[in-house]
Scaffold this motif. Sequence first.
Motif, PDB file in Angstrom:
ATOM      1  N   ASP A  84       0.828  -1.214   0.000  1.00 23.23           N
ATOM      2  CA  ASP A  84       0.000   0.000   0.000  1.00 23.23           C
ATOM      3  C   ASP A  84       0.858   1.259   0.000  1.00 23.23           C
ATOM      4  O   ASP A  84       0.575   2.217  -0.723  1.00 23.23           O
ATOM      5  CB  ASP A  84      -0.938   0.005   1.206  1.00 23.23           C
ATOM      6  N   ARG A  85       1.893   1.259   0.802  1.00 27.61           N
ATOM      7  CA  ARG A  85       2.788   2.421   0.886  1.00 27.61           C
ATOM      8  C   ARG A  85       3.427   2.708  -0.476  1.00 27.61           C
ATOM      9  O   ARG A  85       3.457   3.839  -0.947  1.00 27.61           O
ATOM     10  CB  ARG A  85       3.866   2.174   1.950  1.00 27.61           C
ATOM     11  N   ASN A  86       3.899   1.673  -1.126  1.00 24.74           N
ATOM     12  CA  ASN A  86       4.552   1.879  -2.421  1.00 24.74           C
ATOM     13  C   ASN A  86       3.569   2.207  -3.528  1.00 24.74           C
ATOM     14  O   ASN A  86       3.880   3.005  -4.415  1.00 24.74           O
ATOM     15  CB  ASN A  86       5.446   0.684  -2.757  1.00 24.74           C
ATOM     16  N   GLU A  90      -5.583   3.188 -10.915  1.00 23.08           N
ATOM     17  CA  GLU A  90      -4.557   2.172 -11.146  1.00 23.08           C
ATOM     18  C   GLU A  90      -4.023   1.635  -9.820  1.00 23.08           C
ATOM     19  O   GLU A  90      -3.847   0.420  -9.655  1.00 23.08           O
ATOM     20  CB  GLU A  90      -3.419   2.742 -11.988  1.00 23.08           C
ATOM     21  N   ALA A  91      -3.749   2.514  -8.879  1.00 26.52           N
ATOM     22  CA  ALA A  91      -3.236   2.089  -7.575  1.00 26.52           C
ATOM     23  C   ALA A  91      -4.266   1.231  -6.842  1.00 26.52           C
ATOM     24  O   ALA A  91      -3.923   0.193  -6.259  1.00 26.52           O
ATOM     25  CB  ALA A  91      -2.854   3.300  -6.733  1.00 26.52           C
ATOM     26  N   VAL A  92      -5.517   1.645  -6.878  1.00 23.63           N
ATOM     27  CA  VAL A  92      -6.584   0.895  -6.218  1.00 23.63           C
ATOM     28  C   VAL A  92      -6.740  -0.482  -6.874  1.00 23.63           C
ATOM     29  O   VAL A  92      -6.906  -1.492  -6.185  1.00 23.63           O
ATOM     30  CB  VAL A  92      -7.905   1.701  -6.244  1.00 23.63           C
ATOM     31  N   GLU A 107      -9.135  -4.900   2.487  1.00 24.26           N
ATOM     32  CA  GLU A 107      -9.458  -3.539   2.925  1.00 24.26           C
ATOM     33  C   GLU A 107      -8.633  -2.480   2.200  1.00 24.26           C
ATOM     34  O   GLU A 107      -8.967  -1.298   2.207  1.00 24.26           O
ATOM     35  CB  GLU A 107      -9.223  -3.391   4.436  1.00 24.26           C
ATOM     36  N   SER A 108      -7.540  -2.887   1.602  1.00 19.55           N
ATOM     37  CA  SER A 108      -6.593  -1.940   1.009  1.00 19.55           C
ATOM     38  C   SER A 108      -7.168  -1.054  -0.092  1.00 19.55           C
ATOM     39  O   SER A 108      -6.889   0.142  -0.111  1.00 19.55           O
ATOM     40  CB  SER A 108      -5.354  -2.667   0.495  1.00 19.55           C
ATOM     41  N   PRO A 109      -7.954  -1.568  -1.030  1.00 18.30           N
ATOM     42  CA  PRO A 109      -8.436  -0.698  -2.108  1.00 18.30           C
ATOM     43  C   PRO A 109      -9.215   0.516  -1.600  1.00 18.30           C
ATOM     44  O   PRO A 109      -8.933   1.646  -2.012  1.00 18.30           O
ATOM     45  CB  PRO A 109      -9.316  -1.622  -2.962  1.00 18.30           C
ATOM     46  N   VAL A 154      -7.029   7.608   1.075  1.00 20.23           N
ATOM     47  CA  VAL A 154      -5.751   8.276   1.346  1.00 20.23           C
ATOM     48  C   VAL A 154      -5.271   9.027   0.102  1.00 20.23           C
ATOM     49  O   VAL A 154      -4.865  10.189   0.175  1.00 20.23           O
ATOM     50  CB  VAL A 154      -4.683   7.263   1.826  1.00 20.23           C
ATOM     51  N   LEU A 155      -5.327   8.367  -1.050  1.00 19.59           N
ATOM     52  CA  LEU A 155      -4.848   9.000  -2.280  1.00 19.59           C
ATOM     53  C   LEU A 155      -5.722  10.178  -2.693  1.00 19.59           C
ATOM     54  O   LEU A 155      -5.205  11.189  -3.166  1.00 19.59           O
ATOM     55  CB  LEU A 155      -4.756   7.977  -3.412  1.00 19.59           C
ATOM     56  N   SER A 156      -7.014  10.066  -2.518  1.00 19.18           N
ATOM     57  CA  SER A 156      -7.908  11.181  -2.861  1.00 19.18           C
ATOM     58  C   SER A 156      -7.591  12.405  -2.001  1.00 19.18           C
ATOM     59  O   SER A 156      -7.484  13.520  -2.512  1.00 19.18           O
ATOM     60  CB  SER A 156      -9.369  10.766  -2.683  1.00 19.18           C
ATOM     61  N   ALA A 157      -7.408  12.181  -0.702  1.00 18.49           N
ATOM     62  CA  ALA A 157      -7.071  13.289   0.203  1.00 18.49           C
ATOM     63  C   ALA A 157      -5.695  13.856  -0.120  1.00 18.49           C
ATOM     64  O   ALA A 157      -5.504  15.080  -0.168  1.00 18.49           O
ATOM     65  CB  ALA A 157      -7.127  12.816   1.654  1.00 18.49           C
ATOM     66  N   ALA A 158      -4.716  12.980  -0.367  1.00 18.04           N
ATOM     67  CA  ALA A 158      -3.356  13.439  -0.672  1.00 18.04           C
ATOM     68  C   ALA A 158      -3.327  14.190  -1.999  1.00 18.04           C
ATOM     69  O   ALA A 158      -2.638  15.214  -2.119  1.00 18.04           O
ATOM     70  CB  ALA A 158      -2.393  12.255  -0.703  1.00 18.04           C
ATOM     71  N   ALA A 159      -4.051  13.703  -2.999  1.00 17.61           N
ATOM     72  CA  ALA A 159      -4.086  14.372  -4.305  1.00 17.61           C
ATOM     73  C   ALA A 159      -4.693  15.763  -4.173  1.00 17.61           C
ATOM     74  O   ALA A 159      -4.220  16.713  -4.808  1.00 17.61           O
ATOM     75  CB  ALA A 159      -4.874  13.536  -5.307  1.00 17.61           C
TER      76      ALA A 159
END
Length: 148
Positions: free
Chosen positions: A85-87, A109-111, A121-123, A129-134
């Motif tokens: 997940d981190r990578n 793509e990451a999801v 649970e990761s997707p 996390v990615l939506s907030a970070a983006a």
Amino acid sequence: MTQNRDNSTRTKARKRALDILYESELRDRPGTDTLAERIGLGEPPVRPFTIELVNGVLEHLDELDAAIAAALTGTWTVDRLAHVDRNLARIALYEIAHTDTPPAVAISEAVGLAAEYSTPESPSFLNGVLSAAAQRLAVATPGDSQQT
């Protein structure tokens, strides 16, 4: 047909970048060493986009981890995230901040890769996390998100 082939090629390149970054973390060795080793082996060949992603993540690691950390809630830390997940988050945020990949594509793509290679649970976790970070990256670098 060309569009699907291109997406498949880029998806494979992302997967290979994930493999290289993940392996580097598990072996506690520099990502540049693992990348050079994989390029030297030549089978399968390392795609140019994979090289760009790995080098980009390594070059911007502190920036990417800061963006991930700022998007995490509660007691979550970047170090607490699963290696995969981190990578994946690092790769996606590198693409968002430093390439012409649209944020929705990088996140999707990451999801998708998380669904294939991480926990059930990761997707959804990674998507949040990615939506907030983006969003944070877009606010932090208005008009400069394509910088290389």
